[in-house]
Design an enzyme around this catalytic site. Structure first.
Site, PDB file in Angstrom:
ATOM      1  N   GLU A  62      41.656  42.726  39.454  1.00 32.55           N
ATOM      2  CA  GLU A  62      41.389  42.465  38.041  1.00 32.55           C
ATOM      3  C   GLU A  62      42.101  43.452  37.129  1.00 32.55           C
ATOM      4  OE1 GLU A  62      38.603  40.127  40.295  1.00 32.55           O
ATOM      5  OE2 GLU A  62      39.196  42.241  40.454  1.00 32.55           O
ATOM      6  N   HIS A 131      27.282  38.613  41.318  1.00 29.52           N
ATOM      7  CA  HIS A 131      27.929  37.483  40.649  1.00 29.52           C
ATOM      8  C   HIS A 131      27.073  36.903  39.518  1.00 29.52           C
ATOM      9  CE1 HIS A 131      29.734  37.625  44.663  1.00 29.52           C
ATOM     10  NE2 HIS A 131      30.761  36.958  44.186  1.00 29.52           N
TER      11      HIS A 131
END
Length: 325
Positions: A62, A131
């Protein structure tokens, strides 16, 4: 063109397709956005239409691909960066906070970063603690970026277009439970005004202030409260930064009560910021202390019954309103 019924994910795809068709500087990149079509199937078919140069898969890093998006924006392109889930975006915080949010200021206005970052946020899908959290309130703390939280099909479409028209970084937090949600989409409506909150239901007795995945719960709670002769107004923030305090305060002056529904943890939450704004600017209008309905302060559980217990629910929203009446 008459409005059509479609899904939240399809509305985002339609907006990105329109942007890719209209501007050769726009491109999409992220994990599995290419032939796989994205982790939530939002980019499905775009690679076949626009090719691998404009719909690009990235490595599982990321920090690297958000940084690449910043560099591309500095170079004159208009990147749309998809981060698979908000929890993973924390790996790119240095790029976001120290680069994307600061370069216009540190360059004396010489550089702009027309970067759009999209990501799934929120719980309710049994994906456990890595998540399922809601970090958009953290990002709303940072000057230099805009934070959008579309809760309707029309906003999902219009906010992508608005974000691409902004010369500064825009972060769009899409609650993952909303992707299959159906609603009306008017493609002729174009970009939405991302500086304004929206009253989704009018009422006079209490204001339910929320955004994103909790909007549906608040609307359902308002329906059930109406059967008890309590008319709740439902305010969809839509944008956390810049925050539309004018609409919030106008609603409080009408209802004199506020319940803030925020899927983040209560301590240090964005709900606390809204509560402080109300206390500072409309304290004398309140007939009861501001109430907050937030997630339990635990890592999000995997087990369905525990996850449901940890998240704000219709029943807890109703109880909060009843207690202040």
């Amino acid at each position: 063109m008459a409005p059509v019924k479609t899904t939240y994910r399809e509305a985002i795809r339609v907006a990105m397709r329109k942007a890719l068709q209209a501007d050769p500087r726009v491109f999409l990149m992220g994990e599995d956005v290419d032939q796989y079509g994205g982790a939530f199937a939002v980019s499905r078919g775009l690679r076949d239409e626009f090719g691998p140069e404009r719909v690009r898969d990235t490595p599982l890093s990321e920090s690297a691909f958000v940084g690449a998006g910043i560099g591309a924006a500095l170079g004159g392109l208009h990147p749309i960066v998809e981060v698979m889930t908000v929890n993973f975006s924390l790996l790119a915080l240095d790029q976001i906070v120290n680069n994307a949010a600061t370069l216009r200021h540190m360059s004396g206005g010489q550089f702009s970063i027309p970067l759009v970052v999209r990501m799934a946020t929120g719980g309710g899908r049994q994906l456990a603690a890595q998540h399922s959290h809601s970090w958009e309130g953290w990002y709303a703390h940072v000057p230099g970026i805009n934070v959008l939280t579309p809760a309707t099909v029309q906003d999902a479409y219009g906010m992508v277009l608005a974000a691409l028209a902004d010369p500064d970084p825009v972060f769009i937090f899409e609650h993952a439970t909303l992707y299959p949600m159906e609603g009306e989409l008017d493609e002729t409506a174009g970009a939405v005004d991302i500086s304004k909150a929206a009253i989704r239901r009018a009422g006079n007795d209490a204001t339910l202030i929320t955004y994103g995945g909790s909007l549906g719960k608040c609307l359902q709670a308002a329906e059930e409260l109406a059967a008890q002769n309590i008319e709740a107004e439902v305010l969809d923030l839509r944008t956390l930064r810049p925050l539309d305090t004018t609409t919030i305060l106008a609603s409080i002056r009408k209802t004199h009560r506020a319940v803030i529904v925020d899927e983040a943890w209560r301590t240090g939450s964005f709900a606390a910021e809204i509560s402080a704004q109300i206390m500072e600017q409309a304290f004398d209008e309140l007939d009861a202390p501001v109430a907050r309905v937030c997630s339990a302060e635990v890592p999000m559980p995997y087990a369905k019954h525990l996850e449901e217990a940890a998240l704000p629910q219709v029943a807890t929203i109703i109880k909060a309103v009843q207690e202040m009446m």
